[in-house]
Design a protein around this motif. Sequence first.
Motif, short mmCIF file in Angstrom:
data_model
loop_
_atom_site.label_atom_id
_atom_site.label_comp_id
_atom_site.label_asym_id
_atom_site.label_seq_id
_atom_site.Cartn_x
_atom_site.Cartn_y
_atom_site.Cartn_z
N LEU A 78 0.82 -1.21 0.00
CA LEU A 78 0.00 0.00 0.00
C LEU A 78 0.85 1.26 0.00
O LEU A 78 0.47 2.27 -0.60
CB LEU A 78 -0.94 -0.01 1.20
CG LEU A 78 -2.13 -0.96 1.12
CD1 LEU A 78 -2.85 -1.05 2.44
CD2 LEU A 78 -3.08 -0.53 0.01
N VAL A 79 2.00 1.24 0.67
CA VAL A 79 2.92 2.38 0.64
C VAL A 79 3.33 2.67 -0.80
O VAL A 79 3.32 3.83 -1.25
CB VAL A 79 4.16 2.12 1.51
CG1 VAL A 79 5.28 3.12 1.18
CG2 VAL A 79 3.82 2.22 2.99
N GLU A 80 3.67 1.63 -1.54
CA GLU A 80 4.10 1.82 -2.93
C GLU A 80 2.97 2.41 -3.77
O GLU A 80 3.19 3.32 -4.57
CB GLU A 80 4.57 0.48 -3.49
CG GLU A 80 5.86 -0.02 -2.85
CD GLU A 80 6.25 -1.43 -3.29
OE1 GLU A 80 5.39 -2.11 -3.91
OE2 GLU A 80 7.39 -1.84 -3.02
N ARG A 81 1.76 1.90 -3.59
CA ARG A 81 0.62 2.41 -4.36
C ARG A 81 0.25 3.83 -3.95
O ARG A 81 -0.11 4.65 -4.79
CB ARG A 81 -0.58 1.48 -4.18
CG ARG A 81 -0.37 0.10 -4.80
CD ARG A 81 -1.64 -0.70 -4.83
NE ARG A 81 -1.42 -2.00 -5.45
CZ ARG A 81 -2.31 -2.62 -6.21
NH1 ARG A 81 -3.48 -2.05 -6.46
NH2 ARG A 81 -2.06 -3.81 -6.72
N ARG A 82 0.32 4.10 -2.66
CA ARG A 82 -0.01 5.45 -2.17
C ARG A 82 0.98 6.47 -2.70
O ARG A 82 0.60 7.59 -3.09
CB ARG A 82 -0.02 5.45 -0.63
CG ARG A 82 -0.18 6.83 0.00
CD ARG A 82 -1.57 7.39 -0.23
NE ARG A 82 -1.68 8.75 0.29
CZ ARG A 82 -1.52 9.85 -0.44
NH1 ARG A 82 -1.23 9.76 -1.74
NH2 ARG A 82 -1.64 11.03 0.12
N ARG A 83 2.26 6.12 -2.72
CA ARG A 83 3.27 7.03 -3.24
C ARG A 83 3.07 7.27 -4.74
O ARG A 83 3.19 8.40 -5.22
CB ARG A 83 4.67 6.46 -2.98
CG ARG A 83 5.11 6.54 -1.52
CD ARG A 83 6.50 5.97 -1.33
NE ARG A 83 7.47 6.62 -2.19
CZ ARG A 83 8.09 7.77 -1.91
NH1 ARG A 83 7.83 8.39 -0.78
NH2 ARG A 83 8.95 8.29 -2.75
N GLN A 84 2.75 6.23 -5.48
CA GLN A 84 2.51 6.37 -6.91
C GLN A 84 1.30 7.26 -7.17
O GLN A 84 1.30 8.06 -8.11
CB GLN A 84 2.33 4.99 -7.54
CG GLN A 84 3.62 4.18 -7.61
CD GLN A 84 3.39 2.73 -7.96
OE1 GLN A 84 2.25 2.27 -8.04
NE2 GLN A 84 4.47 1.98 -8.15
#
Length: 251
Positions: A78-84
Motif C-alpha cells: 500500500l505504501v508503494e501504491r499510495r506514493r505512486q
Amino acid sequence: MYPTDLTDSGWQVIEEILADKRKRKYSLRAILNALLYVTKTGCQWRLLPNDLPPWPLCYYYFWKWRNDGQWEKLNKALVERRRQKAGRNGSPSVGVIDSQSVKCSEWGVVPKGFDGHKKINGRKRHIVVDTLGLVLVVVVHAANQHDSPAARVVLTRLAEQGYERMSKILADSAYGKKLARWLKKSFGLILEVVKVSEFSGFQVVPMRWKVERTFAWMNWSRRLSKDYECGVDSHESFVYLSNINRMLRHF
C-alpha cells in the motif's frame, strides 16, 4: 456501517493485493472492517459489536497475519501504491527515523522499561517513515533502551523490506556517528543528523517534523494511545493497521 469500514475503492485495492478467492462464511472485507474498528476505537476483542464477525475469528486473522508477516507485506504494497498515487516513485529514497515512548497498561510484561528522559514507564515504538509520513517499518521495544543501539534492529528490518531506492536516513542527535558508520558499512545507507538551530523555543525541524506528525496521527487510533498489548509484535501490527487505514482513505 461504521466510519472505519473499508470503502469500495479501498477494498478493491486490498482485494487486488491479497488475490484471495477462497470462499468463507464471513468475507475478508468484513473481517478487515472489524480489525480496523478495533484499531480506531481501542475496544477489547470481546466488545466487538454483534453485527461484525465473531471476535474469536477476527482475532485469529489478526494473530495469523501478525505471525506470518502479512501486515508488513500489506503495508509495504500500500505504501508503494499510495506514493505512486501522489506522483512519487513507489520506492522511497529518503527515510526519517525516530522513537516515541508510550505507557504500558499491562503489569509484569516484557520487554518494558522506564524512560528517564520522558518519565514514562513502558515501551518505545521505533519507526521509519518516508517523506509523506507513511510508516515503512516499526519495531517496539523497552522504553529504557537507548535509541542508537535499538535503531540497528529497526534499520536492519527496513533493509529487509527491500526498498531498493533507499539511500539516506534522517535522524536527530540521539543517533550518533557509530551508528552512521555501521549503517554505511552494513547497508550502504547514509545517516544524516538534522540539527536544531541555536535559537531557543519551539521550532519546526526540517524534514523531521514529518515523523513527529506520524506519531500524532497514531494517537487518532485509540488502540495506540497506550500500549495495551502483552506482546510487542501485536503492538507493531496495530501500528501497521493504523497506517493501512490512513492510506486507504486516499484510494
